[in-house]
Design an enzyme around this catalytic site. Structure first.
Site, PDB file in Angstrom:
ATOM      1  N   HIS A   1       0.862  -1.199   0.000  1.00  0.00           N
ATOM      2  CA  HIS A   1       0.000   0.000   0.000  1.00  0.00           C
ATOM      3  C   HIS A   1       0.894   1.243   0.000  1.00  0.00           C
ATOM      4  O   HIS A   1       1.637   1.442  -0.934  1.00  0.00           O
ATOM      5  CB  HIS A   1      -0.939  -0.090   1.215  1.00  0.00           C
ATOM      6  CG  HIS A   1      -2.057   0.894   1.272  1.00  0.00           C
ATOM      7  ND1 HIS A   1      -2.403   1.726   0.255  1.00  0.00           N
ATOM      8  CD2 HIS A   1      -2.926   1.173   2.283  1.00  0.00           C
ATOM      9  CE1 HIS A   1      -3.441   2.483   0.619  1.00  0.00           C
ATOM     10  NE2 HIS A   1      -3.780   2.175   1.834  1.00  0.00           N
TER      11      HIS A   1
ATOM     12  N   HIS B   1      -2.866  -2.458  -9.551  1.00  0.00           N
ATOM     13  CA  HIS B   1      -3.818  -1.768  -8.656  1.00  0.00           C
ATOM     14  C   HIS B   1      -5.091  -2.594  -8.587  1.00  0.00           C
ATOM     15  O   HIS B   1      -5.514  -3.180  -9.565  1.00  0.00           O
ATOM     16  CB  HIS B   1      -4.152  -0.371  -9.208  1.00  0.00           C
ATOM     17  CG  HIS B   1      -4.711   0.545  -8.186  1.00  0.00           C
ATOM     18  ND1 HIS B   1      -6.031   0.516  -7.822  1.00  0.00           N
ATOM     19  CD2 HIS B   1      -4.131   1.472  -7.406  1.00  0.00           C
ATOM     20  CE1 HIS B   1      -6.248   1.428  -6.890  1.00  0.00           C
ATOM     21  NE2 HIS B   1      -5.115   2.011  -6.603  1.00  0.00           N
TER      22      HIS B   1
ATOM     23  N   ASP C   1       2.520   5.192  -7.004  1.00  0.00           N
ATOM     24  CA  ASP C   1       3.813   5.072  -6.302  1.00  0.00           C
ATOM     25  C   ASP C   1       5.007   4.906  -7.221  1.00  0.00           C
ATOM     26  O   ASP C   1       6.147   4.977  -6.759  1.00  0.00           O
ATOM     27  CB  ASP C   1       3.757   3.873  -5.348  1.00  0.00           C
ATOM     28  CG  ASP C   1       2.758   4.116  -4.230  1.00  0.00           C
ATOM     29  OD1 ASP C   1       1.787   3.354  -4.129  1.00  0.00           O
ATOM     30  OD2 ASP C   1       2.930   5.107  -3.501  1.00  0.00           O
TER      31      ASP C   1
HETATM   32  C1  SDX Z   1      -1.624   2.088  -3.428  1.00  0.00           C
HETATM   33  O1  SDX Z   1      -6.352   0.788  -3.141  1.00  0.00           O
HETATM   34  C2  SDX Z   1      -5.861   1.936  -3.397  1.00  0.00           C
HETATM   35  O2  SDX Z   1      -6.564   2.809  -3.870  1.00  0.00           O
HETATM   36  C3  SDX Z   1      -4.400   2.112  -3.029  1.00  0.00           C
HETATM   37  C4  SDX Z   1      -3.752   3.407  -3.483  1.00  0.00           C
HETATM   38  C5  SDX Z   1      -4.330   4.614  -2.757  1.00  0.00           C
HETATM   39  O3  SDX Z   1      -4.244   5.721  -3.303  1.00  0.00           O
HETATM   40  O4  SDX Z   1      -4.758   4.412  -1.580  1.00  0.00           O
HETATM   41  O5  SDX Z   1      -3.933   3.575  -4.880  1.00  0.00           O
HETATM   42  C6  SDX Z   1      -2.258   3.408  -3.172  1.00  0.00           C
HETATM   43  O6  SDX Z   1      -1.520   1.305  -2.524  1.00  0.00           O
HETATM   44  C7  SDX Z   1      -1.172   1.750  -4.823  1.00  0.00           C
HETATM   45  C8  SDX Z   1      -0.610   0.295  -4.935  1.00  0.00           C
HETATM   46  C9  SDX Z   1       0.819   0.313  -4.372  1.00  0.00           C
HETATM   47  N1  SDX Z   1       1.343  -1.071  -4.265  1.00  0.00           N
HETATM   48  C10 SDX Z   1       2.278  -1.539  -5.090  1.00  0.00           C
HETATM   49  O7  SDX Z   1       2.736  -0.906  -6.044  1.00  0.00           O
HETATM   50  C11 SDX Z   1       2.781  -2.940  -4.751  1.00  0.00           C
HETATM   51  C12 SDX Z   1       2.827  -3.772  -6.031  1.00  0.00           C
HETATM   52  N2  SDX Z   1       1.466  -4.001  -6.486  1.00  0.00           N
HETATM   53  C13 SDX Z   1       0.885  -5.305  -6.137  1.00  0.00           C
HETATM   54  O8  SDX Z   1       1.241  -5.758  -4.861  1.00  0.00           O
HETATM   55  C14 SDX Z   1      -0.592  -5.378  -6.487  1.00  0.00           C
HETATM   56  O9  SDX Z   1      -0.728  -4.939  -7.780  1.00  0.00           O
HETATM   57  C15 SDX Z   1      -1.611  -4.684  -5.614  1.00  0.00           C
HETATM   58  C16 SDX Z   1      -1.481  -5.068  -4.195  1.00  0.00           C
HETATM   59  C17 SDX Z   1      -1.488  -3.196  -5.731  1.00  0.00           C
HETATM   60  C18 SDX Z   1      -3.001  -5.096  -6.125  1.00  0.00           C
HETATM   61  O10 SDX Z   1      -3.044  -6.444  -6.004  1.00  0.00           O
HETATM   62  P1  SDX Z   1      -4.387  -7.290  -6.320  1.00  0.00           P
HETATM   63  O11 SDX Z   1      -5.489  -6.410  -6.807  1.00  0.00           O
HETATM   64  O12 SDX Z   1      -4.659  -8.139  -5.129  1.00  0.00           O
HETATM   65  O13 SDX Z   1      -3.946  -8.117  -7.576  1.00  0.00           O
HETATM   66  P2  SDX Z   1      -3.499  -9.595  -7.532  1.00  0.00           P
HETATM   67  O14 SDX Z   1      -2.483  -9.798  -6.461  1.00  0.00           O
HETATM   68  O15 SDX Z   1      -4.725 -10.428  -7.512  1.00  0.00           O
HETATM   69  O16 SDX Z   1      -2.743  -9.712  -8.935  1.00  0.00           O
HETATM   70  C19 SDX Z   1      -3.371 -10.198 -10.081  1.00  0.00           C
HETATM   71  C20 SDX Z   1      -2.219 -10.827 -10.873  1.00  0.00           C
HETATM   72  C21 SDX Z   1      -1.491 -11.908 -10.089  1.00  0.00           C
HETATM   73  O17 SDX Z   1      -0.946 -12.808 -11.064  1.00  0.00           O
HETATM   74  P3  SDX Z   1      -1.645 -14.272 -11.245  1.00  0.00           P
HETATM   75  O18 SDX Z   1      -1.544 -14.953  -9.889  1.00  0.00           O
HETATM   76  O19 SDX Z   1      -3.076 -13.981 -11.670  1.00  0.00           O
HETATM   77  O20 SDX Z   1      -0.817 -14.933 -12.316  1.00  0.00           O
HETATM   78  O21 SDX Z   1      -1.214  -9.838 -11.164  1.00  0.00           O
HETATM   79  C22 SDX Z   1       0.005 -10.190 -10.496  1.00  0.00           C
HETATM   80  C23 SDX Z   1      -0.356 -11.182  -9.416  1.00  0.00           C
HETATM   81  O22 SDX Z   1       0.756 -12.047  -9.165  1.00  0.00           O
HETATM   82  N3  SDX Z   1       0.535  -8.939  -9.936  1.00  0.00           N
HETATM   83  C24 SDX Z   1       1.814  -8.577  -9.994  1.00  0.00           C
HETATM   84  C25 SDX Z   1       1.861  -7.301  -9.435  1.00  0.00           C
HETATM   85  N4  SDX Z   1       0.637  -6.936  -9.060  1.00  0.00           N
HETATM   86  C26 SDX Z   1      -0.180  -7.959  -9.362  1.00  0.00           C
HETATM   87  N5  SDX Z   1       2.912  -9.214 -10.477  1.00  0.00           N
HETATM   88  C27 SDX Z   1       4.072  -8.540 -10.369  1.00  0.00           C
HETATM   89  N6  SDX Z   1       4.199  -7.301  -9.843  1.00  0.00           N
HETATM   90  C28 SDX Z   1       3.111  -6.658  -9.370  1.00  0.00           C
HETATM   91  N7  SDX Z   1       3.239  -5.425  -8.868  1.00  0.00           N
END
Ligand code: SDX
Length: 403
Positions: free
Chosen positions: A241, A280, A336
């Protein structure tokens, strides 16, 4: 219980409230605060004007904005006693942990904010005194957020705390208190002051993200707002996050150079690494904030010089947005990905980046908290249900009879 549906793990797609504050269309990459497009607010508004809009629902008149600004700035001071609290932390304490504790500390002596001390109707019958009390808590938290953050920064350096002169802007007094570049008679650069104000505005709210949900879950028990904000800080601290802006820079440092980007992306596909700053839960095309932050970075680099990690960041960005693995999973840069490069170029230490997310985000948390406190019929405690999938009824086995 009958009829319950598990909304997958982690509220994947669960609407728990109705809200009039922020609108996101994840497929179209749209973000609006009270109906105003984020692009227009970033161009024409300021963080405090946008704070007024998010909290009260309308753009303020000049008089209203002046009053709001004065209220917030007059509450930016923290009682001298707080110095002992800050000095109790070790020199290497993470500033986000200090900030989280500092809001709980404020709650310890702003007890009158605790509605349960004065009956549960305090914030729900909308009478003048309780509305005035609620506003005072809001001014205090927004005003003190920058001071607490600056104190968390300076206590780790063993430097004295700084009281800014009157008349500075919200970000100007913050930069003055930080004096993070250690210049004598530090005068914040107008370009950096403006850039930080745009970044604060962009981070002000984002509807029911993990930390905002935490604030509302906590606030729904009628605890004081400082404790609810402390809970929000704890949630935002996580690398999935608000901790992602710090994680992005650590990722770019570990990649080292543009030439190493392909190997890094392969390690992400093997799920050995996460591409921080991408992906996201709601945005499935693009995060509109990331475009504005990217442009702000160019403005800042004109003053600070380009960050040496920028080349690697651009190579990583350009490769990932075209790569089938990320395109198929709808992973685009989020808020981010670029923000940490700006904070780094401005000279903030790496572990301070989540604090720079929390300071502006208290505005969105408070806007949602106030909306909940004033909702029709009063506050209801948030108490989700579960679907039980554990053991059926079984009798106790004395320890001597166990395998
Ligand atoms: C913020 O919610 C908000 O509004 C948050 C925010 C705000 O203003 O408050 O926007 C701020 O928190 C932005 C996000 C910051 N976090 C990151 O950048 C960390 C990296 N991102 C991931 O951890 C992820 O994308 C999340 C946590 C942001 C979202 O995850 P989800 O919605 O639970 O997605 P998921 O884990 O179900 O992913 C779907 C697929 C998966 O692959 P499969 O298992 O389907 O093969 O996408 C992959 C995940 O493995 N994946 C990633 C990835 N994000 C998702 N793979 C590599 N790198 C990533 N960053």
């Amino acid at each position: 219980p009958k009829g319950l549906r598990v909304s997958d793990k982690g509220f994947l797609n669960t609407a728990v409230i109705q809200s009039q504050i922020t609108y996101i269309d994840g497929d179209a990459g749209i973000l609006r605060y009270r109906g105003y497009p984020i692009e227009q607010l970033a161009l024409h508004s300021t963080h405090l004007e946008t704070a007024y809009l998010l909290i009260y629902g309308t753009l303020p008149s000049e008089k209203q904005l002046r009053q709001f600004d004065n209220e917030v700035m007059s509450h930016s001071y923290v009682h001298a006693d707080a110095e002992n609290f800050f000095r109790s932390f070790r020199y290497d304490a993470h500033p986000m942990a200090i900030l989280t504790s500092a809001f709980a500390y404020l709650g310890s002596y702003y007890g009158e904010a605790n509605p349960s001390l004065q009956g549960q109707k305090l914030f729900t019958n909308g009478d003048r005194s309780s509305l005035a009390n609620m506003d005072r808590q809001i001014f205090r938290i927004i005003g003190k957020a920058t001071t607490l953050a600056a104190m968390a920064y300076r206590v780790r350096q063993g430097r004295e705390f700084v009281i800014p002169p009157a008349g500075l802007s919200y970000t100007g007094q913050f930069l003055y208190q930080m004096d993070h570049l250690g210049q004598e008679n530090y005068k914040p650069s107008p370009v950096l002051e403006k850039a930080l104000d745009v970044l604060f505005l962009l981070h002000a709210d984002h509807e029911l993200n993990a930390s905002c949900t935490t604030v509302l879950q906590t606030g729904s028990s009628l605890v004081d707002p400082y404790s609810a904000i402390a809970a929000g800080c704890a949630s935002l601290y996580g690398p999935l996050h608000g901790g992602a802006n710090e994680a992005v820079i650590r990722m770019l440092i570990s990649i080292g150079s543009p030439g190493n980007v392909p190997a890094f992306l392969e390690s992400v596909k093997r799920r050995e690494k996460v591409l921080s700053g991408f992906g996201h839960r709601v945005y499935k095309t693009s995060d509109p904030r990331s475009f504005i932050i990217r442009k702000t970075a160019d403005e800042v680099f004109k003053v600070t010089g380009k960050d040496e990690l920028m080349e690697t960041a651009m190579a990583l960005h350009d490769a990932a947005i075209k790569d089938e693995y990320f395109v198929k999973r709808q992973l685009a840069p989020n808020v981010d990905f670029w923000s940490g490069l700006i904070y780094r170029a401005m000279g903030f230490p790496l572990d301070f980046f989540p604090v720079l997310f929390a300071v502006p985000r208290v505005v969105g948390w408070l806007a949602h908290w106030r909306q909940m406190m004033l909702q029709e019929g009063g506050v209801k405690i948030w108490r989700p249900r579960q679907v039980y999938v554990g053991s059926a009824k079984r009798d106790y086995v004395p320890i001597g009879n166990r395998p």
